[in-house]
Structures are given as structure tokens and as C-alpha cells.
Write an enzyme that holds these catalytic residues in place. Structure first.
Site, PDB file in Angstrom:
ATOM      1  N   ASP A 160     -11.897  13.888  11.984  1.00  0.00           N
ATOM      2  CA  ASP A 160     -11.180  12.735  11.445  1.00  0.00           C
ATOM      3  C   ASP A 160      -9.706  13.111  11.357  1.00  0.00           C
ATOM      4  OD1 ASP A 160     -12.363  10.072   9.820  1.00  0.00           O
ATOM      5  OD2 ASP A 160     -10.295  10.576   9.350  1.00  0.00           O
ATOM      6  N   ARG A 207       0.802  -1.220   0.000  1.00  0.00           N
ATOM      7  CA  ARG A 207       0.000   0.000   0.000  1.00  0.00           C
ATOM      8  C   ARG A 207       0.836   1.273   0.000  1.00  0.00           C
ATOM      9  NH1 ARG A 207      -5.380  -1.259   3.684  1.00  0.00           N
ATOM     10  NH2 ARG A 207      -5.934  -3.215   2.636  1.00  0.00           N
TER      11      ARG A 207
END
Length: 271
Positions: free
Chosen positions: A144, A35
């Protein structure tokens, strides 16, 4: 593909845990390399050590945000875990309506992701208080760690498919049609949600007032036991007495060690 050494893996995973609370075990090494490889290549770096140095000197937090996006799944949708929303409208909001004397309802969505959860909550609040809107202050804080998902949430643009879980009357009342496939949250509803970047690992939460309702769902699945316990204590302290905490159905809080009172699966109360 650039390979990662044991030292590089440990430095990066320790950095991730220190700054986000996410605990990556050794078996996640291949996932991490896969990733993060594209980020390493984008920066024309020749090793993960160089990438680690980039992370360390990223004062704005943009690289950390990009890193978190890569290793977590921002899987969310409108009306996710609908039992929570039923309980909220049938039990919690009527209780808050009876007991909050100053009509200042404070709600925190602590893992806003791309906005589906905070906008679901904003719709439920607007619907419940529609005849009392003038007398109530019910703005919702949505936070967030990821900058990219917060930007997406602020835009409030969703496909027709993503809105399929909502009643048609809600789509009509709270969304503007852009085209046959896209809708955007109406400005009136957007104005009810305050988006901020915030790290749940902050040692002290900086909020001036405590919340009546906190949604912190599907966050603690990434944390080890110590980090999870610390967060639960901070969430407890951030709630008003009688306030409610909603967590994900795949998460739990130990009834032996917590000060929270268990109400029902994934719902707890500060007593």
C-alpha cells in the site's frame, strides 16, 4: 479556515496525481480544503503554498502518506466482494495446485489497506493448502502507499464486529482473543503475509518473479484513463501466463484494448 487559490489547488492536485495517480477534479476543491485544513494547522502553516513546499521537500514520504489517508477512503472489510473468494477457492487455487510444478505460489494484494483483504486471502490459502502446507511456499505480498494503514495491518487487531463476516471456525483457528471486543491475527498467519510500502505508479515494478494471482481492487476508481491503462499493462506484465487479476466490481477493463482475457465480472486472466 485557510482558503486555497487556484494556483495552490493546481499545484497540490498535480503533485497528488504525479505521486499517487489520484486524479482530483475541480469540483473536489472544497473536499480537499476541508480534509487538508487540519494538516495545515498542525504544521502551523499560513497557506496551502507553504504546505505544497512541505510536500515537495518530504524525502521520507510521510507527508504524502498522510495526505493520501486524508483524501481516500480506506473502506475495507473481511470477505469483501465474496464472489471473488468463492471463485478463487473453487477454480483458481485448484488450477494452480495442478499446474505450478515448483510449488511456489506467488500472490500479491496490491492495495492492502488495513489488512482485511490480505488476511482474508492468507486464511483462504492456509485453509486450501492445509494438508499440503509442507510442500508449498505460499507467502503473500501485501502493499500500500499509506504508511499508517500498513502499520495497522501489521498489528492485525480487529474488533469482534469486523470479524462477524468470517466463519466462526476461522476466527477460532486464525485469531487470538484479546478481550470481549478485540481479536488479533495469530502469529502463524501473520508470518504468511509480507507487508511493504509500494507505489503503483512506479514506472517499473521491481519484483524478481512474476505473480500467479494479483488482487488490485478498488484502486483504479481514483485514476484517470491514462493512469489506469498504464497500471493495467504493468499488472499484466507482472503476472505469470495463466495468472489471474481481480479488480473491484465498480471497475472494469476495456476488452477492446487490453491483453487480458475477461473471465467474469472483475476477474481477468493473462493468456
Amino acid at each position: 479556515m485557510i482558503q486555497i487559490t487556484e494556483d495552490e489547488f493546481r499545484l497540490i492536485t498535480d503533485f497528488i496525481k504525479e505521486h499517487s495517480g489520484i486524479h482530483l477534479r475541480d469540483e473536489k476543491k472544497a473536499m480537499l480544503v476541508g480534509r487538508l485544513g487540519s494538516i495545515v494547522r498542525d504544521h502551523n502553516l499560513n497557506s496551502f503554498m507553504s504546505y505544497y513546499q512541505l510536500l515537495k521537500h518530504d524525502s521520507e514520504g510521510k507527508e504524502l502518506s498522510r495526505l493520501i489517508d486524508k483524501i481516500t477512503t480506506n473502506h475495507t472489510y473481511f470477505m469483501r466482494e465474496p464472489e471473488h473468494f468463492s471463485f478463487l477457492t473453487q477454480e483458481v487455487l485448484p488450477y494452480m495446485n495442478r499446474t505450478i510444478k515448483d510449488k511456489d505460489l506467488r500472490v500479491w494484494c496490491a492495495a492492502a489497506s488495513s489488512g482485511e483483504e490480505p488476511y482474508t486471502l492468507a486464511i483462504l490459502l492456509a485453509d486450501y493448502f492445509k494438508n499440503l502446507a509442507v510442500s508449498w511456499d505460499k507467502k503473500l505480498l501485501a502493499t500500500d502507499l499509506s504508511l499508517s494503514v500498513l502499520e495497522e495491518a501489521k498489528k492485525g487487531i480487529y474488533t469482534k464486529e469486523k470479524l462477524s463476516a468470517l466463519p466462526k471456525i476461522w476466527v477460532l483457528n486464525y485469531f487470538d482473543k484479546i478481550n470481549d471486543q478485540q481479536y488479533q491475527v495469530k502469529e502463524s498467519l501473520k508470518n504468511e503475509v509480507i507487508y511493504r510500502r509500494f507505489n503503483l505508479l512506479e514506472p517499473q515494478f521491481p519484483f524478481k518473479k512474476k505473480f500467479h494471482i494479483i488482487f488490485c481492487r478498488n484502486v483504479m476508481i481514483y485514476f484517470d484513463h491514462k493512469t489506469k491503462a498504464e497500471l493495467i499493462n504493468k499488472l499484466y506484465d507482472a503476472l505469470e501466463p495463466g495468472g489471474y487479476l481481480f479488480i473491484g466490481h465498480s471497475e472494469s477493463i476495456s476488452r477492446e484494448t487490453t491483453k487480458f482475457k475477461y473471465i467474469k465480472p472483475a476477474v481477468y486472466r493473462k493468456v
